[in-house]
Design an enzyme around this catalytic site. Sequence first.
Site, short mmCIF file in Angstrom:
data_model
loop_
_atom_site.label_atom_id
_atom_site.label_comp_id
_atom_site.label_asym_id
_atom_site.label_seq_id
_atom_site.Cartn_x
_atom_site.Cartn_y
_atom_site.Cartn_z
NE ARG A 125 -30.84 -80.00 -9.76
CZ ARG A 125 -30.97 -78.66 -9.82
NH1 ARG A 125 -30.64 -77.90 -11.00
NH2 ARG A 125 -30.68 -78.22 -8.39
CE1 TYR A 142 8.15 -108.92 -7.08
CE2 TYR A 142 7.31 -109.40 -9.33
CZ TYR A 142 7.13 -109.51 -8.09
OH TYR A 142 5.86 -109.97 -7.56
CG ASP A 177 -24.13 -75.97 -3.80
OD1 ASP A 177 -23.94 -74.94 -3.40
OD2 ASP A 177 -25.36 -76.41 -4.25
NE ARG A 221 6.05 -97.34 -11.80
CZ ARG A 221 6.19 -98.40 -11.57
NH1 ARG A 221 7.26 -99.44 -12.37
NH2 ARG A 221 6.06 -99.29 -10.46
CG LEU A 250 -26.47 -74.47 4.42
CD1 LEU A 250 -27.73 -73.69 4.23
CD2 LEU A 250 -26.47 -74.79 5.92
CB ALA A 251 -22.05 -79.79 2.96
NE ARG A 256 29.53 -109.69 -25.55
CZ ARG A 256 29.95 -108.30 -25.97
NH1 ARG A 256 29.26 -107.20 -25.28
NH2 ARG A 256 31.33 -107.85 -26.30
C1 UD1 Z 1 -30.94 -71.94 -2.27
C2 UD1 Z 1 -31.88 -70.58 -1.90
C3 UD1 Z 1 -32.08 -69.58 -3.06
C4 UD1 Z 1 -30.65 -69.21 -3.51
C5 UD1 Z 1 -29.95 -70.45 -4.11
C6 UD1 Z 1 -28.53 -70.13 -4.59
C7 UD1 Z 1 -33.36 -71.39 -0.11
C8 UD1 Z 1 -34.88 -71.84 0.37
N1 UD1 Z 1 -33.21 -71.09 -1.51
O1 UD1 Z 1 -31.85 -72.50 -3.28
O2 UD1 Z 1 -32.85 -68.60 -2.83
O3 UD1 Z 1 -30.97 -68.32 -4.84
O4 UD1 Z 1 -29.77 -71.43 -2.82
O5 UD1 Z 1 -27.90 -71.10 -4.82
O6 UD1 Z 1 -32.45 -71.56 0.81
N2 UD1 Z 1 -28.73 -78.20 1.93
C9 UD1 Z 1 -28.71 -78.73 2.91
N3 UD1 Z 1 -29.66 -79.57 3.71
C10 UD1 Z 1 -30.86 -79.53 3.02
C11 UD1 Z 1 -31.08 -78.75 1.91
C12 UD1 Z 1 -30.17 -78.13 1.32
O7 UD1 Z 1 -27.63 -79.02 3.60
O8 UD1 Z 1 -32.01 -79.87 3.83
C13 UD1 Z 1 -27.71 -77.66 1.36
C14 UD1 Z 1 -27.49 -78.30 -0.07
O9 UD1 Z 1 -26.40 -79.22 0.12
C15 UD1 Z 1 -26.82 -77.06 -0.68
C16 UD1 Z 1 -27.33 -75.80 -0.10
O10 UD1 Z 1 -27.93 -76.45 1.00
O11 UD1 Z 1 -25.32 -76.92 -0.50
C17 UD1 Z 1 -28.31 -75.09 -1.10
O12 UD1 Z 1 -29.49 -75.92 -1.24
P1 UD1 Z 1 -30.36 -76.12 -2.67
O13 UD1 Z 1 -31.15 -77.31 -2.48
O14 UD1 Z 1 -29.19 -76.20 -3.62
O15 UD1 Z 1 -31.00 -74.82 -2.69
P2 UD1 Z 1 -31.50 -73.91 -3.82
O16 UD1 Z 1 -32.61 -74.61 -4.23
O17 UD1 Z 1 -30.29 -73.85 -4.83
MG MG Z 2 -28.59 -75.08 -5.15
#
Ligand code: UD1
Ligand code: MG
Length: 460
Positions: free
Chosen positions: A14, A389, A105, A335, A7-8, A442
């Site tokens: 923040r 140069y 992350d 360099r 998930l990214a 020179r």
């Molecule tokens: C999430 C978990 C939480 C856990 C925590 C650990 C859920 C609801 N909660 O919370 O239980 O303790 O991670 O770090 O899953 N992302 C997407 N698409 C979205 C939302 C998020 O790709 O629509 C990705 C973010 O980029 C990130 C990851 O999912 O890499 C986690 O999302 P984040 O919003 O950080 O979740 P947390 O609130 O930290």
């Molecule tokens: Mg998080």
Amino acid sequence: MNISIILAAGEGTRMKSQIPKILHKVCGKPLLEYVVDASEGAGIKKNIVIVGHGKEEVIEYFQERDVIFKEQPIGKDIPYGTGFAVMQGKEYIEDEGIVVVLCGDTPLITEDTLKKLLDFHKEGGFDGTVLTALLDDPTGYGRIDRDELGNIYRIIEQKDASEEEQNIKEINSGIYCFDGGLLKYALGKLNNNNAQGEFYITDVVGILRSEGYRIGGYIVEDSLEIHGVNSRIQLAISEKIMRNRINKIHMENGVTLIDPENTYIEDGISIGSDTIIYPGVSIQGSTKIGRDCIIRSNSRIVDSEIQDQVEVDSSLIESSFVGSRATIGPYAHLRPKSRIGKAVHIGNFVEVKNSSIGENSKAGHLAYIGDAVVGSNVNIGCGVIFVNYNGRDKQVTTVGNNAFIGSNSNLVAPITIEDRAYIAAGSTITQDVEAGSLSIARAQQVNKRGWVDKKDLEGK
Ligand code: UD1
Ligand code: MG
């Protein structure tokens, strides 16, 4: 086939940054790359990365990697949340395979932990397994609610947790394994009736459990591994942990780090044994350092190959090669595309660019050597300038073996100084010099006897 869904797509608000969060670097490598590496290292061959915010930059960065990108639509009125993100990878989920869900992350997760999580999941015969951690301060994380048998009952997000539930110290790392078919089924049943109005992947756990499936919880041995990056402060914490990890490996391999807390070695660098590295050194990119080298303080070496027994002091070396027993610095700058031969000395305030310098040659002080091919045993005096140069093009200077370039000379390229030629100090050389010749270019010195006395008399 087992796959990962990473998930990214989140915004990373923040971080207060123009750069997508997962492209921020820890020890020279983007957060997401660590996660992909760990997943591949754990034997997962198909990695699906869910991208959204800043997707173009992310895809561009990873274009040479064997990962699949899947876009999560983002916008007002479009659903959001970790569950919605996982849904985007649904087409790749096979009923018989295992799906590992990872967060882009959390760069500190290791392949070893992922392997153990997979083993725990398979050996326990679980339908889903959550990687958990025990934290003294669980603030911000989802809390793990286990039943009397120790199976996970559900995960409660901080924002949805009662005061009592908030006291639970076992937290959700955001990393899971699921049976593919069951994950697809549960994704179809998710809703967003919660405090944040988001689709939570964590709800998959509750859904499966309520239908009689078993969810295991594997507690990570080192809770530092699940440290996520949501802010610059957390980024700095991850950097420090990763730095310690990298430095420890080098020390275990026989490298002396005088002060590991203040030695900055990026991920993926090789260093030979008995090399000594002083504080304040940065070693970056694809650099390779040989054995028995001494790298003294305030040196930065980027994308370079340093052979054995080289000494570098307070110098910058970029995209260059340094042969064995060479000494560089203090205060030298190599360099890009400099090729320094064996036992060469490049001393104080010498700059070298796109040049090769043969064995045993020396440029001890205050010289500029650009676009040159210099032979072996050449002495380049103090203040010599390779004038490469003309305002429009760069030109090449060739200096043969055993030549001597006297101090404060200019070699105006294109020009060839043949073997054993001798350039008198202070010469500006604009024509080729034959082997074994002395070249003086020179003005002839004129001494006027009694001139000062005469001048003094005139002044009276
Ligand atoms: C999430 C978990 C939480 C856990 C925590 C650990 C859920 C609801 N909660 O919370 O239980 O303790 O991670 O770090 O899953 N992302 C997407 N698409 C979205 C939302 C998020 O790709 O629509 C990705 C973010 O980029 C990130 C990851 O999912 O890499 C986690 O999302 P984040 O919003 O950080 O979740 P947390 O609130 O930290
Ligand atoms: Mg998080």
